[in-house]
Design a protein around this motif. Structure first.
Motif, PDB file in Angstrom:
ATOM      1  N   TYR A  10      43.556  24.089  10.751  1.00 53.26           N
ATOM      2  CA  TYR A  10      44.076  23.801  11.976  1.00 53.26           C
ATOM      3  C   TYR A  10      45.850  23.798  11.972  1.00 53.26           C
ATOM      4  CZ  TYR A  10      39.257  22.401  12.430  1.00 53.26           C
ATOM      5  OH  TYR A  10      37.871  22.395  12.445  1.00 53.26           O
ATOM      6  N   GLU A  11      46.453  24.255  12.921  1.00 57.14           N
ATOM      7  CA  GLU A  11      48.107  24.030  12.899  1.00 57.14           C
ATOM      8  C   GLU A  11      48.014  22.573  13.535  1.00 57.14           C
ATOM      9  OE1 GLU A  11      49.762  26.680  15.740  1.00 57.14           O
ATOM     10  OE2 GLU A  11      49.607  28.183  14.176  1.00 57.14           O
ATOM     11  N   GLU A  12      49.010  21.960  12.926  1.00 57.60           N
ATOM     12  CA  GLU A  12      49.383  20.457  13.095  1.00 57.60           C
ATOM     13  C   GLU A  12      48.125  19.576  13.562  1.00 57.60           C
ATOM     14  OE1 GLU A  12      53.006  20.054  15.438  1.00 57.60           O
ATOM     15  OE2 GLU A  12      52.024  21.744  16.610  1.00 57.60           O
ATOM     16  N   PRO A  13      47.303  19.597  12.500  1.00 54.44           N
ATOM     17  CA  PRO A  13      45.709  19.011  12.616  1.00 54.44           C
ATOM     18  C   PRO A  13      45.810  17.564  13.302  1.00 54.44           C
ATOM     19  CG  PRO A  13      46.653  19.027  10.226  1.00 54.44           C
ATOM     20  CD  PRO A  13      47.596  20.062  10.876  1.00 54.44           C
ATOM     21  N   ASN A  14      46.845  16.859  12.964  1.00 48.38           N
ATOM     22  CA  ASN A  14      46.980  15.347  13.361  1.00 48.38           C
ATOM     23  C   ASN A  14      47.258  15.321  14.745  1.00 48.38           C
ATOM     24  OD1 ASN A  14      45.714  14.173  11.195  1.00 48.38           O
ATOM     25  ND2 ASN A  14      47.401  14.579   9.861  1.00 48.38           N
ATOM     26  N   GLU A  15      47.630  16.317  15.469  1.00 46.31           N
ATOM     27  CA  GLU A  15      47.954  16.369  16.875  1.00 46.31           C
ATOM     28  C   GLU A  15      46.740  16.788  17.800  1.00 46.31           C
ATOM     29  OE1 GLU A  15      51.216  15.949  18.189  1.00 46.31           O
ATOM     30  OE2 GLU A  15      51.524  15.281  16.119  1.00 46.31           O
ATOM     31  N   ILE A  16      46.674  15.888  19.027  1.00 48.57           N
ATOM     32  CA  ILE A  16      45.318  16.131  19.633  1.00 48.57           C
ATOM     33  C   ILE A  16      46.026  16.910  20.798  1.00 48.57           C
ATOM     34  CG2 ILE A  16      44.087  14.953  21.246  1.00 48.57           C
ATOM     35  CD1 ILE A  16      43.624  12.572  19.473  1.00 48.57           C
ATOM     36  N   LYS A  17      45.635  18.344  20.902  1.00 46.81           N
ATOM     37  CA  LYS A  17      46.133  19.438  21.685  1.00 46.81           C
ATOM     38  C   LYS A  17      44.748  19.685  22.636  1.00 46.81           C
ATOM     39  CE  LYS A  17      49.170  21.560  18.269  1.00 46.81           C
ATOM     40  NZ  LYS A  17      49.841  22.575  17.868  1.00 46.81           N
ATOM     41  N   ILE A  18      45.014  19.126  23.798  1.00 49.91           N
ATOM     42  CA  ILE A  18      43.727  19.219  24.638  1.00 49.91           C
ATOM     43  C   ILE A  18      43.493  20.925  25.026  1.00 49.91           C
ATOM     44  CG2 ILE A  18      43.815  17.059  25.504  1.00 49.91           C
ATOM     45  CD1 ILE A  18      45.223  18.098  28.292  1.00 49.91           C
ATOM     46  N   ASP A  19      44.690  21.630  24.755  1.00 48.57           N
ATOM     47  CA  ASP A  19      44.239  23.123  25.095  1.00 48.57           C
ATOM     48  C   ASP A  19      44.117  23.849  23.856  1.00 48.57           C
ATOM     49  OD1 ASP A  19      46.790  22.776  24.124  1.00 48.57           O
ATOM     50  OD2 ASP A  19      47.690  24.085  25.920  1.00 48.57           O
ATOM     51  N   ARG A  20      43.807  23.284  22.865  1.00 47.23           N
ATOM     52  CA  ARG A  20      43.614  23.803  21.467  1.00 47.23           C
ATOM     53  C   ARG A  20      42.728  24.971  21.623  1.00 47.23           C
ATOM     54  NH1 ARG A  20      44.998  22.727  16.158  1.00 47.23           N
ATOM     55  NH2 ARG A  20      45.697  20.607  16.703  1.00 47.23           N
ATOM     56  N   GLU A  21      42.688  26.316  21.320  1.00 52.89           N
ATOM     57  CA  GLU A  21      41.917  27.253  21.518  1.00 52.89           C
ATOM     58  C   GLU A  21      40.902  27.534  20.341  1.00 52.89           C
ATOM     59  OE1 GLU A  21      43.213  30.818  22.942  1.00 52.89           O
ATOM     60  OE2 GLU A  21      43.327  30.171  24.985  1.00 52.89           O
ATOM     61  N   ARG A  77      36.975  25.490  15.593  1.00 54.02           N
ATOM     62  CA  ARG A  77      35.794  25.661  14.983  1.00 54.02           C
ATOM     63  C   ARG A  77      35.735  24.419  14.230  1.00 54.02           C
ATOM     64  NH1 ARG A  77      35.689  30.433  11.472  1.00 54.02           N
ATOM     65  NH2 ARG A  77      34.478  31.432  12.936  1.00 54.02           N
ATOM     66  N   HIS A  78      35.318  23.176  14.928  1.00 58.49           N
ATOM     67  CA  HIS A  78      35.091  21.828  14.020  1.00 58.49           C
ATOM     68  C   HIS A  78      33.731  21.549  13.499  1.00 58.49           C
ATOM     69  CE1 HIS A  78      33.058  20.016  17.600  1.00 58.49           C
ATOM     70  NE2 HIS A  78      34.183  20.630  18.309  1.00 58.49           N
ATOM     71  N   LEU A  79      33.821  20.282  12.715  1.00 59.69           N
ATOM     72  CA  LEU A  79      32.353  19.806  12.327  1.00 59.69           C
ATOM     73  C   LEU A  79      31.678  18.703  12.835  1.00 59.69           C
ATOM     74  CD1 LEU A  79      34.232  20.163   8.712  1.00 59.69           C
ATOM     75  CD2 LEU A  79      32.263  21.857   9.400  1.00 59.69           C
ATOM     76  N   ALA A  80      32.276  18.398  14.024  1.00 59.81           N
ATOM     77  CA  ALA A  80      31.611  17.089  14.740  1.00 59.81           C
ATOM     78  C   ALA A  80      30.067  17.199  14.804  1.00 59.81           C
ATOM     79  CB  ALA A  80      32.365  16.853  16.110  1.00 59.81           C
ATOM     80  N   PHE A  81      29.421  18.182  15.105  1.00 57.47           N
ATOM     81  CA  PHE A  81      28.207  18.176  14.891  1.00 57.47           C
ATOM     82  C   PHE A  81      27.619  18.756  13.861  1.00 57.47           C
ATOM     83  CE2 PHE A  81      29.420  18.621  19.238  1.00 57.47           C
ATOM     84  CZ  PHE A  81      28.716  17.469  20.186  1.00 57.47           C
ATOM     85  N   GLY A  82      28.233  18.736  12.670  1.00 53.77           N
ATOM     86  CA  GLY A  82      27.711  19.179  11.458  1.00 53.77           C
ATOM     87  C   GLY A  82      27.502  20.617  11.426  1.00 53.77           C
ATOM     88  N   ALA A 142      37.403  18.223  25.666  1.00 59.09           N
ATOM     89  CA  ALA A 142      36.161  17.547  24.813  1.00 59.09           C
ATOM     90  C   ALA A 142      36.054  17.941  23.406  1.00 59.09           C
ATOM     91  CB  ALA A 142      34.953  17.879  25.656  1.00 59.09           C
ATOM     92  N   GLU A 143      36.240  19.038  23.241  1.00 64.33           N
ATOM     93  CA  GLU A 143      36.255  19.474  21.904  1.00 64.33           C
ATOM     94  C   GLU A 143      37.286  19.025  20.892  1.00 64.33           C
ATOM     95  OE1 GLU A 143      33.388  21.679  20.545  1.00 64.33           O
ATOM     96  OE2 GLU A 143      32.865  21.303  22.932  1.00 64.33           O
TER      97      GLU A 143
END
Ligand code: HEM
Ligand code: SF4
Lengths: 396, 78
Positions: free
Chosen positions: A326-337, A340-345, A278-279
């Motif tokens: 982010y490493e390979e920022p455009n890859e969606i990796k469902i197990d990315r550890e 620290r994203h900005l989706a919620f500001g 989800a993250e």
């Protein structure tokens, strides 16, 4: 004083946009601006500077004195010119309004809603399964789930729910193409809450009710109750922030999983990976790609002067794909550890509903994957973004 | 790593710390994070390192190294 040309406005990115069809190919655009022009000027929506790098967005959010939210964080506006509480309110008043609802949105409080959320998600997922082989899961799951969950929490009577999608479509999704329609719907929504507040006032304080409307009605700021205008503004914002964002988040997660059988199967077999996934969907496919600010005092970002009074757009969606973070920022990796994203500001306006939005997303995925043994996209033309149809082939 | 703490001035209540390392962080009535008393020295544990790296406000700090965000802060890995 520097001229516009000297400041680089003349040859900037005049078409940069972050709404509607512009989102179709926005990730290529992000890649380009992150590499070549991390702060640039667009002519859209009355003109604004966009800020694309994660670190610059973070710094702007930590500095509300330089980057204020007034007159509005929402650009273009959500069918009203009234400042929305708390999103459009700057310090010092902001925290008084925000505090009222903070206790309602703690993870412990959201946990109490989880059994109800699970039940709702399970029922919706089963309805999808029994609706045939090709099903619009946006209409059947992604949209109704937040409507049901949030309306119960907020205190919107069930008989009113059927009209909500139209208001959201007109206020949020038609605000650029048909601003008059958005404003007309905005007036309807405002009148709706005016009536609802009248009814609630008439009914008197009800000890059994501890929904958001009850909290707002009994709350005090600086020793006084909220005025009707303030209550209306708060209700209006909560309605738009609480329903549409989560619907998009659920839809975009299912959109991705429908196109990626491996990830779908992995999550079905390992549901404990769902919160991490989800993250990653929030990082890469977030419903809030950008929010606006206004420069209060002249400042410089990435060598670019920004002048007091100018509008700025923090492009969270671009910051979330910043290769410096982010490493390979455009890859969606469902197990990315490290995510620290900005989706919620962030900073003082951090999404008040982040714990709720996350819980709904996770539970929707859990129950859908459990109920539906296999699904794939039935129409590749449907975009990753928005809350429009997501037609899936549902299979055994 | 020295003792860790949540800087109340930075924390905005995203609750990632609690989601990733509930054995070290708790959340108060208004949703803000803090280190559970007695767990100040858990900064080297895997879950706690994850929490530090994922805190959106970079609010989990190390006492010995005051004001500087705790380790791993800038690392761009995944
Ligand atoms: C996945 C779903 C959601 C996403 C991605 C999301 C995203 C955001 C973002 C990016 C902001 C602006 C933060 C900033 O500018 O720094 C925000 C603010 C806000 N959101 Fe959400 N949101 C979601 C769900 C919700 C829900 C369910 C609610 C329910 C109440 C909500 C209520 C709010 C409020 C009240 C604010 C304004 C906070 C303030 O100004 O202090 N959001 N949200
Ligand atoms: S993750 Fe960071 S900001 Fe969120 S509650 Fe924990 S310390 Fe505070």
């Amino acid at each position: 004083m520097s001229t516009e040309a000297e400041r680089g406005i003349a040859d900037n990115k005049p078409d940069f946009d972050f709404h509607g069809r512009a989102l179709d190919n926005i990730f290529d655009e992000y890649e380009e601006i992150l590499a070549k022009r991390p702060v640039g000027h667009s002519e859209k929506y009355g003109g604004f500077w966009y800020i694309a790098k994660s670190e610059d967005i973070f710094n702007a959010e930590q500095d509300p004195d330089t980057f204020a939210v007034g007159p509005s964080m929402i650009l273009p506006s959500f069918g009203t010119d009234v400042p929305l509480i708390p999103i459009d309110i700057d310090p010092p008043a902001h925290s008084d309004f925000r505090k009222i609802l903070l206790p309602m949105f703690t993870p412990m409080n959201i946990k109490k809603l989880e059994p109800g959320m699970k039940e709702t998600a399970r029922q919706l997922a089963e309805e999808v399964l029994s609706s045939g082989e090709v099903v619009d899961v946006s209409a059947k799951l992604a949209r109704p789930m937040p409507t049901i969950i949030f309306s119960r929490l907020a205190g919107y009577p069930e008989e009113d729910w059927p009209i909500f999608d139209r208001w959201i479509d007109e206020i949020i999704y038609e605000r650029t193409a048909k601003p008059e329609t958005a404003y007309a719907a905005g007036r309807e929504l405002n009148d709706y809450f005016d009536r609802l507040l009248d009814e609630r006032e008439k009914a008197g304080p009800d000890a059994a009710k501890d929904d958001l409307i009850a909290q707002l009605m009994k709350a005090e700021v600086k020793g006084r109750k909220l005025t009707r205008e303030e209550l209306l503004s708060y209700c209006y914002l909560l309605f738009l922030a609480g329903l549409d964002t989560t619907a998009w988040a659920i839809r975009s997660a299912l959109w991705y999983l429908a196109g990626n059988q491996k990830a779908q199967q992995q999550l079905r077999e390992n549901p404990d990976m769902i919160p991490g996934a989800a993250e990653e969907f929030l990082r890469t496919l977030s419903p809030v790609q950008a929010m606006a600010r206004t420069v209060k005092t002249d400042t410089v970002v990435q060598g670019q002067e920004l002048k007091a009074g100018e509008r700025v757009v923090l492009v969270f969606g671009a910051g979330n794909r910043d290769p410096e973070v982010y490493e390979e920022p455009n890859e969606i990796k469902i197990d990315r550890e490290n995510n620290r994203h900005l989706a919620f500001g962030g900073g003082i306006h951090r999404c008040l509903g982040s714990n709720l939005g996350r819980a709904e997303m996770v539970i929707a995925m859990e129950e859908f994957l459990k109920a539906v043994p296999h699904f794939e996209r039935a129409n590749d033309a449907e975009p990753w973004h928005g809350v429009g149809p997501l037609t899936l082939k549902i299979g055994a | 790593m020295g003792e860790i703490y949540v800087d109340g001035a930075r924390c905005q209540g995203h609750a990632r710390c609690w989601a990733l390392a509930p054995e070290t962080f708790e959340i108060d009535e208004e949703g803000y994070g803090k280190v559970i008393p007695g767990r100040e020295n858990s900064g080297d544990e895997l879950n706690v390192r994850k929490a530090i790296r994922n805190c959106p406000e970079r609010a989990i700090l190390e006492r010995s190294d005051d004001e500087a965000p705790a380790k791993n802060e800038e690392v761009a890995t995944s």
